[in-house]
Design a protein around this motif. Structure first.
Motif, mmCIF file in Angstrom:
data_model
loop_
_atom_site.group_PDB
_atom_site.id
_atom_site.type_symbol
_atom_site.label_atom_id
_atom_site.label_comp_id
_atom_site.label_asym_id
_atom_site.label_seq_id
_atom_site.Cartn_x
_atom_site.Cartn_y
_atom_site.Cartn_z
ATOM 1 N N LEU A 36 4.051 -11.181 11.357
ATOM 2 C CA LEU A 36 3.969 -11.913 9.947
ATOM 3 C C LEU A 36 5.138 -11.653 9.474
ATOM 4 O O LEU A 36 5.358 -12.498 9.073
ATOM 5 C CB LEU A 36 3.321 -10.101 8.989
ATOM 6 C CG LEU A 36 3.539 -10.039 7.846
ATOM 7 C CD1 LEU A 36 2.343 -11.689 7.019
ATOM 8 C CD2 LEU A 36 2.565 -8.771 7.991
ATOM 9 N N ALA A 186 -0.202 -10.808 11.764
ATOM 10 C CA ALA A 186 -0.866 -11.817 10.571
ATOM 11 C C ALA A 186 -2.191 -12.234 10.838
ATOM 12 O O ALA A 186 -2.013 -13.250 11.792
ATOM 13 C CB ALA A 186 0.047 -12.288 10.161
ATOM 14 N N LYS A 189 -5.900 -14.392 6.367
ATOM 15 C CA LYS A 189 -5.964 -13.930 5.015
ATOM 16 C C LYS A 189 -7.220 -12.863 4.890
ATOM 17 O O LYS A 189 -7.230 -12.126 4.245
ATOM 18 C CB LYS A 189 -5.667 -14.563 3.576
ATOM 19 C CG LYS A 189 -3.996 -14.516 3.972
ATOM 20 C CD LYS A 189 -3.641 -14.718 2.955
ATOM 21 C CE LYS A 189 -1.408 -15.381 2.867
ATOM 22 N NZ LYS A 189 -1.250 -16.294 1.520
ATOM 23 N N ASP A 192 -8.178 -10.318 7.170
ATOM 24 C CA ASP A 192 -7.713 -9.053 6.233
ATOM 25 C C ASP A 192 -8.351 -8.782 5.192
ATOM 26 O O ASP A 192 -8.583 -7.696 5.027
ATOM 27 C CB ASP A 192 -6.040 -9.373 6.953
ATOM 28 C CG ASP A 192 -5.459 -8.334 5.813
ATOM 29 O OD1 ASP A 192 -5.602 -7.505 5.435
ATOM 30 O OD2 ASP A 192 -5.252 -8.056 6.796
ATOM 31 N N ASP A 203 -2.932 -6.146 5.743
ATOM 32 C CA ASP A 203 -2.265 -6.495 4.231
ATOM 33 C C ASP A 203 -2.400 -5.437 3.410
ATOM 34 O O ASP A 203 -1.470 -4.862 3.032
ATOM 35 C CB ASP A 203 -3.009 -7.658 3.970
ATOM 36 C CG ASP A 203 -2.093 -8.727 4.564
ATOM 37 O OD1 ASP A 203 -1.523 -8.675 5.102
ATOM 38 O OD2 ASP A 203 -2.678 -10.226 4.124
ATOM 39 N N LYS A 206 0.259 -2.308 4.198
ATOM 40 C CA LYS A 206 1.424 -2.735 3.421
ATOM 41 C C LYS A 206 1.977 -2.331 2.401
ATOM 42 O O LYS A 206 3.076 -3.095 2.199
ATOM 43 C CB LYS A 206 1.997 -3.654 4.961
ATOM 44 C CG LYS A 206 1.687 -3.845 6.392
ATOM 45 C CD LYS A 206 2.129 -4.954 6.820
ATOM 46 C CE LYS A 206 1.927 -5.381 7.870
ATOM 47 N NZ LYS A 206 1.412 -4.650 8.929
ATOM 48 N N ARG A 239 1.384 -10.886 0.480
ATOM 49 C CA ARG A 239 2.010 -10.702 2.161
ATOM 50 C C ARG A 239 3.238 -11.392 1.258
ATOM 51 O O ARG A 239 4.066 -10.235 2.558
ATOM 52 C CB ARG A 239 0.851 -10.544 2.932
ATOM 53 C CG ARG A 239 0.876 -12.497 3.473
ATOM 54 C CD ARG A 239 0.108 -12.616 4.996
ATOM 55 N NE ARG A 239 -0.958 -11.913 4.855
ATOM 56 C CZ ARG A 239 -1.910 -12.227 6.233
ATOM 57 N NH1 ARG A 239 -1.493 -13.340 7.128
ATOM 58 N NH2 ARG A 239 -3.038 -12.148 6.119
#
Length: 270
Positions: A36, A186, A189, A192, A203, A206, A239
């Motif tokens: 990521l 990563a 998106k 995730d 994500d 984090k 992110r």
């Protein structure tokens, strides 16, 4: 399902160690291939600090394991706890409810309390000082915090009335989940985001490691994301905007030296 119950009823310590080491190794390789963030740091020095805290966590839990075993046995034998008071149900439903409740008390609740109680925050702060979050950061816990988390896990076991096989299953899933959501990977998106409706995705977690409030006080979950959504502690941050660490300890001598990290709970709070 019975096969799973039988396995976790007698899971050898060697298997539990293999899951821990294997998880770190797998996610370490994945994050090296699909990072990521491209960190500029001494990776082995960083990993060495985090692995030290992982080992102290293992030692604390090993030394106190007999308490957990006795508590789980007492609750089950005396029909004490939520699972014991519920009507008979399919074993799959029993397992899911048990895992959800253990995650609520043994992960979400203790994490929330550590952020709200100043004395406990001093121990948990070590985890947040990490400015390079990767899979080795998962068990970056001060030995004092390992004891605190053990107390809440034990409380969860007795209140839930969990049999020991379910405790071992929960702990295994918890280890893999925390390695996964800390990993420097990563995911697409959309993938995730989809995962975050059910489990704590990378994500999602984090955001919790962003260096300033209110993001630091959000997304406390470990396995399931339902608790943050239900209790209003769920937050989103792109992110690309995440900066790891905690604003009170951003200098390397504060967050990247083992001696200082061990002393943090006993230092004057900033």
């Amino acid at each position: 399902m019975q096969t799973i119950i039988d396995y976790f009823s007698t899971i050898p310590s060697s298997h539990r160690s293999l899951i821990l080491v294997g998880g770190i190794t797998i996610f370490w390789l994945i994050e090296n291939a699909f990072p990521l963030f491209n960190f500029k740091y001494k990776r082995w020095h960083h990993a060495g600090i985090n692995i030290f805290f992982t080992l102290t966590t293992i030692i604390v839990n090993f030394c106190l394991a007999f308490i957990l075993l006795n508590v789980a046995d007492w609750a089950y034998q005396n029909n004490f706890g939520i699972l014991q008071w519920l009507p008979e149900m399919p074993i799959a439903a029993y397992t899911i409810i048990g895992l959800l409740l253990l995650d609520l008390i043994g992960a979400y609740l203790v994490h929330l309390v550590e952020h709200k109680v100043k004395f406990l925050w001093g121990f948990h702060l070590i985890h947040h000082t990490d400015t390079w979050i990767d899979t080795t950061s998962a068990n970056r816990h001060h030995p004092g915090e390992s004891v605190i988390r053990f107390v809440f896990t034990t409380l969860g076991v007795v209140l839930v009335g969990s049999p020991m096989w379910l405790v071992f299953l929960y702990q295994t899933l918890s280890v893999v989940a925390t390695q996964f959501n800390h990993a420097n990977i990563a995911l697409p998106k959309k993938v995730d985001l989809f995962l975050s409706y059910f489990i704590v995705s990378p994500d999602m977690h984090k955001v919790h490691h962003h260096y300033v409030m209110p993001y630091t006080d959000s997304n406390y979950g470990n396995i399931f994301s339902i608790w943050d959504r239900l209790f209003g502690t769920f937050k989103v941050l792109p992110r690309e905007e995440i900066v790891y660490g905690v604003d009170t300890h951003m200098h390397p001598e504060e967050h990247n030296e083992l001696k200082n990290l061990l002393k943090i709970p006993f230092q004057k709070k900033k």
